[in-house]
Scaffold this active site. Structure first.
Site, mmCIF file in Angstrom:
data_model
loop_
_atom_site.group_PDB
_atom_site.id
_atom_site.type_symbol
_atom_site.label_atom_id
_atom_site.label_comp_id
_atom_site.label_asym_id
_atom_site.label_seq_id
_atom_site.Cartn_x
_atom_site.Cartn_y
_atom_site.Cartn_z
ATOM 1 N N HIS A 87 0.816 -1.200 0.066
ATOM 2 C CA HIS A 87 -0.089 0.182 -0.066
ATOM 3 C C HIS A 87 0.768 1.137 0.150
ATOM 4 O O HIS A 87 1.987 1.201 0.564
ATOM 5 C CB HIS A 87 -0.888 -0.024 1.327
ATOM 6 C CG HIS A 87 -1.903 1.012 1.003
ATOM 7 N ND1 HIS A 87 -2.109 2.240 1.320
ATOM 8 C CD2 HIS A 87 -3.316 0.703 0.734
ATOM 9 C CE1 HIS A 87 -3.232 2.830 1.158
ATOM 10 N NE2 HIS A 87 -4.034 1.784 0.687
ATOM 11 N N ASP A 103 -7.819 -5.131 -0.239
ATOM 12 C CA ASP A 103 -8.513 -6.077 -1.297
ATOM 13 C C ASP A 103 -8.296 -7.580 -0.808
ATOM 14 O O ASP A 103 -8.689 -8.390 -1.402
ATOM 15 C CB ASP A 103 -7.765 -5.701 -2.551
ATOM 16 C CG ASP A 103 -8.399 -4.375 -2.950
ATOM 17 O OD1 ASP A 103 -9.477 -4.169 -2.641
ATOM 18 O OD2 ASP A 103 -7.620 -3.485 -3.561
HETATM 19 N N1 ACO Z 1 4.197 -8.056 -4.283
HETATM 20 C C1 ACO Z 1 5.654 -8.027 -4.360
HETATM 21 N N2 ACO Z 1 6.401 -6.877 -4.230
HETATM 22 C C2 ACO Z 1 5.701 -5.647 -3.867
HETATM 23 C C3 ACO Z 1 4.459 -5.587 -3.800
HETATM 24 C C4 ACO Z 1 3.584 -6.801 -4.034
HETATM 25 N N3 ACO Z 1 2.305 -6.902 -3.580
HETATM 26 N N4 ACO Z 1 3.946 -4.089 -3.601
HETATM 27 C C5 ACO Z 1 4.916 -3.627 -3.806
HETATM 28 N N5 ACO Z 1 5.970 -4.511 -3.924
HETATM 29 C C6 ACO Z 1 7.488 -3.890 -3.934
HETATM 30 C C7 ACO Z 1 7.824 -3.149 -5.326
HETATM 31 O O1 ACO Z 1 8.246 -4.197 -6.213
HETATM 32 C C8 ACO Z 1 8.980 -2.194 -4.757
HETATM 33 O O2 ACO Z 1 9.994 -2.779 -4.586
HETATM 34 P P1 ACO Z 1 11.450 -2.000 -5.076
HETATM 35 O O3 ACO Z 1 11.632 -1.144 -3.877
HETATM 36 O O4 ACO Z 1 12.452 -2.893 -4.818
HETATM 37 O O5 ACO Z 1 11.129 -1.613 -6.366
HETATM 38 C C9 ACO Z 1 8.319 -1.775 -3.437
HETATM 39 O O6 ACO Z 1 7.665 -3.030 -2.872
HETATM 40 C C10 ACO Z 1 7.634 -0.478 -3.357
HETATM 41 O O7 ACO Z 1 6.460 -0.603 -4.483
HETATM 42 P P2 ACO Z 1 5.842 0.407 -5.226
HETATM 43 O O8 ACO Z 1 5.491 0.087 -6.463
HETATM 44 O O9 ACO Z 1 6.923 1.780 -5.233
HETATM 45 O O10 ACO Z 1 4.860 0.923 -4.160
HETATM 46 P P3 ACO Z 1 3.628 2.023 -4.431
HETATM 47 O O11 ACO Z 1 3.269 2.819 -3.412
HETATM 48 O O12 ACO Z 1 3.839 2.677 -5.691
HETATM 49 O O13 ACO Z 1 2.563 1.054 -4.831
HETATM 50 C C11 ACO Z 1 0.782 -0.772 -4.801
HETATM 51 C C12 ACO Z 1 1.376 0.529 -4.015
HETATM 52 C C13 ACO Z 1 0.222 -0.378 -6.201
HETATM 53 C C14 ACO Z 1 -0.665 -0.994 -3.765
HETATM 54 C C15 ACO Z 1 1.648 -1.776 -4.801
HETATM 55 O O14 ACO Z 1 2.079 -2.093 -3.464
HETATM 56 C C16 ACO Z 1 0.820 -3.183 -5.482
HETATM 57 O O15 ACO Z 1 1.321 -3.103 -6.745
HETATM 58 N N6 ACO Z 1 0.236 -3.861 -4.704
HETATM 59 C C17 ACO Z 1 -0.320 -4.935 -5.329
HETATM 60 C C18 ACO Z 1 -1.625 -4.527 -5.945
HETATM 61 C C19 ACO Z 1 -2.842 -4.160 -4.883
HETATM 62 O O16 ACO Z 1 -3.050 -4.909 -4.033
HETATM 63 N N7 ACO Z 1 -3.552 -2.937 -5.011
HETATM 64 C C20 ACO Z 1 -4.571 -2.711 -4.052
HETATM 65 C C21 ACO Z 1 -3.947 -1.488 -3.120
HETATM 66 S S1 ACO Z 1 -5.103 -0.843 -1.951
HETATM 67 C C22 ACO Z 1 -6.183 -0.136 -2.842
HETATM 68 O O17 ACO Z 1 -6.226 0.597 -3.902
HETATM 69 C C23 ACO Z 1 -7.572 -0.479 -2.347
#
Ligand code: ACO
Length: 378
Positions: free
Chosen positions: A260, A316
Site C-alpha cells: 500500500h 483487497d
Molecule cells: N508484491 C511484491 N512486491 C511488491 C508488492 C507486492 N504486492 N507491492 C509492492 N512491492 C514492492 C515493489 O516491487 C517495490 O520494490 P522495490 O523498492 O525493490 O522496487 C516496493 O515494494 C515498493 O512498491 P511501489 O510499487 O513503489 O509502491 P507503490 O506505493 O507505488 O504501490 C501498490 C502500491 C500499487 C498498492 C503496490 O503495493 C501493489 O502493486 N500491490 C499489489 C496490488 C494491490 O493490492 N493494489 C491494491 C492497493 S489498496 C487499494 O487501492 C484499495
C-alpha cells in the site's frame, strides 16, 4: 534527486472525512475508528457522517435510508442498454457506461454549483449504483433485474435485488461491514480523480465515471478480483509455498492484495476483514480459500523482501475471500468496491465544488533545440 513519480507525499486538500496513520495502521472516519464503525455502523450512518462530520440521530438516519432507497430506481433505458451489452463485458465497464448514461435522465445533472442539489444527486447515485450492480449480476445469468424496495437499507436492498428473495440477515450484515470499511480512504487514486474532474467545473456524473475508471485498475480496486484469481490459481493449501517460490521469489509477479502506498504497517481494514473471512469460511463449510490466503500472507511476512519493504495485506486481500464466500462473481468484486466508495467520492466531489483547478507541473526531460525537417527528408 530522481522523481519516483506517483505524487507520493503530495498534499492536495484539507479534509474532514478520514485520516490515515500509515505508520501504525490507523484509520478514522470523521473522528471514529474504523474498528468502532465496522462493529456498529450501517453504511447509511457512515454516509451521513462523511457529509456532516457527525452521526445522524434516529430520524435523520431513517430519512437518509428512505431517501436512498426511494431514489435507487434505475431508468428503464439504462437497464435496456445494459441488457444489450455482451454478457462478457467487464462489470466495471458496464458500471462506468451505465453511470455515464444516468446523467441523461437526471434533471439536475448539469447543476454544477448548488451543494444541496449535489447531495440529493449523490444519494440518487448511491442507490442507483447498487441497483446497477445487482441488475448486472442477474442480466448475465439471463434473469430480469429486480427493482429496489423502499423499506430496506442499502446492504439489504443489494442482497434482495441480487436474489429476489427476502434478504438473508447474515449476508446483509457481511455486505454492510464491507461497505462501511471501503467507504472512504483519503486521497486514494479514484478519489483524487473525482476531485480533479470536479475542480475543472465539470458535473458529478463525469467525476464519478472518472473515479470508476481509476478504481478499475489492478493497482487500486481491481486488486480484489485479481487476488481471488491468484488464490484460485494456487488452488490448494499445499501449493502455496511452491507457488510463492516460483512466481514471487523467483518470478516477477506481485502478490495482489499486498502492499500500500500509505500503510507501512497492518491495514486495519484487512485485519477486520480477515476475521469476517474466517467466520464466513467456517460457517460455509469451505475454509480452503481462507487457509490459502493465510498461508500466503505468512509466507510473505516471513520473507525478507516483504519485511524490508513493509508489505502487508491491504483491504483487497481478505475482502476477496469475503466476497467469494458470499457467492459473488469475481467480476463483481470491484463494482462492489465502487458501491461503497461512492460515499467517499461524492463527499469529496461536494467539498471540491467551487475549489481551485488542480493542475500540477511536469518535469520536461525531452530534447531541446531541434529544427524542423521536411517530411520527405526524414
Ligand atoms: N508484491 C511484491 N512486491 C511488491 C508488492 C507486492 N504486492 N507491492 C509492492 N512491492 C514492492 C515493489 O516491487 C517495490 O520494490 P522495490 O523498492 O525493490 O522496487 C516496493 O515494494 C515498493 O512498491 P511501489 O510499487 O513503489 O509502491 P507503490 O506505493 O507505488 O504501490 C501498490 C502500491 C500499487 C498498492 C503496490 O503495493 C501493489 O502493486 N500491490 C499489489 C496490488 C494491490 O493490492 N493494489 C491494491 C492497493 S489498496 C487499494 O487501492 C484499495
Amino acid at each position: 534527486m530522481a522523481n519516483k513519480g506517483g505524487l507520493e507525499g503530495a498534499v492536495v486538500a484539507d479534509i474532514t472525512t478520514s485520516f490515515i496513520d500509515g505508520a501504525v495502521g490507523k484509520l478514522i472516519y470523521s473522528g471514529y475508528t474504523i474498528e468502532d464503525l465496522a462493529e456498529n455502523a450501517t453504511f447509511e450512518e457512515v454516509l451521513f457522517l462523511l457529509y456532516n462530520v457527525r452521526l445522524p440521530n434516529k430520524s435523520e438516519f431513517e430519512d437518509l435510508r428512505a431517501t436512498i432507497a426511494k431514489s435507487a430506481t434505475v431508468p428503464e433505458p439504462v437497464l435496456a442498454m445494459m441488457k444489450s451489452l455482451p454478457t462478457e463485458t467487464p462489470a466495471m465497464a458496464v458500471l462506468r457506461t451505465a453511470v455515464s448514461m444516468l446523467s441523461a435522465y437526471d434533471d439536475d445533472a448539469e447543476n454544477l454549483t448548488d451543494k444541496e442539489v449535489a447531495k440529493a444527486k449523490a444519494f440518487r447515485l448511491t442507490g442507483q449504483i447498487t441497483t446497477i450492480c445487482a441488475a448486472w449480476m442477474r442480466i448475465v445469468k439471463g434473469e430480469e433485474p429486480v427493482a429496489p424496495r423502499e423499506d430496506l437499507t442499502l446492504a439489504e436492498n443489494f442482497v434482495y435485488m441480487m436474489s429476489s428473495e427476502e434478504p438473508d440477515a447474515t449476508a446483509s450484515a457481511a455486505v454492510n461491514v464491507y461497505l462501511v470499511l471501503l467507504a472512504e480512504h483519503g486521497m486514494n487514486a479514484s478519489t483524487f480523480t473525482t476531485r480533479v474532474v470536479t475542480a475543472t467545473g465539470a458535473d458529478m456524473h463525469s467525476a464519478i465515471v472518472g473515479g470508476i475508471g481509476a478504481l478499475k485498475g489492478p493497482s487500486h480496486g481491481g486488486a480484489n478480483s485479481e487476488a481471488m484469481k491468484m488464490f484460485l490459481e494456487i488452488g490448494e493449501v499445499d501449493n502455496v509455498e511452491p507457488w510463492f517460490d516460483k512466481n514471487i521469489k523467483n518470478g516477477d509477479r506481485r502478490i495482489m492484495g499486498i502492499g500500500h502506498r500509505v500503510y507501512k504497517a497492518n491495514d486495519p481494514r484487512a485485519g477486520i476483514l480477515k476475521k469476517h473471512a474466517e467466520a464466513l469460511a467456517n460457517s460455509s463449510g469451505n475454509s480452503k480459500w481462507f487457509e490459502i490466503a493465510v498461508k500466503l500472507e505468512e509466507a510473505a511476512r516471513a520473507d525478507q523482501y516483504f519485511i524490508d519493504r513493509n508489505l502487508y495485506p491491504n483491504v483487497d486481500y481478505y475482502s476477496a475471500i469475503v466476497l467469494y464466500t458470499l457467492d459473488l462473481d469475481i467480476d463483481m468484486f470491484t463494482p462492489l468496491f465502487a458501491m461503497s466508495r461512492i460515499a467517499g467520492w461524492s463527499a469529496h466531489v461536494i467539498a471540491q465544488m467551487g475549489g481551485r483547478l488542480i493542475r500540477p507541473k511536469a518535469n520536461y526531460v525531452g530534447p531541446e533545440g531541434l529544427s524542423w525537417t521536411p517530411i520527405g527528408e526524414r
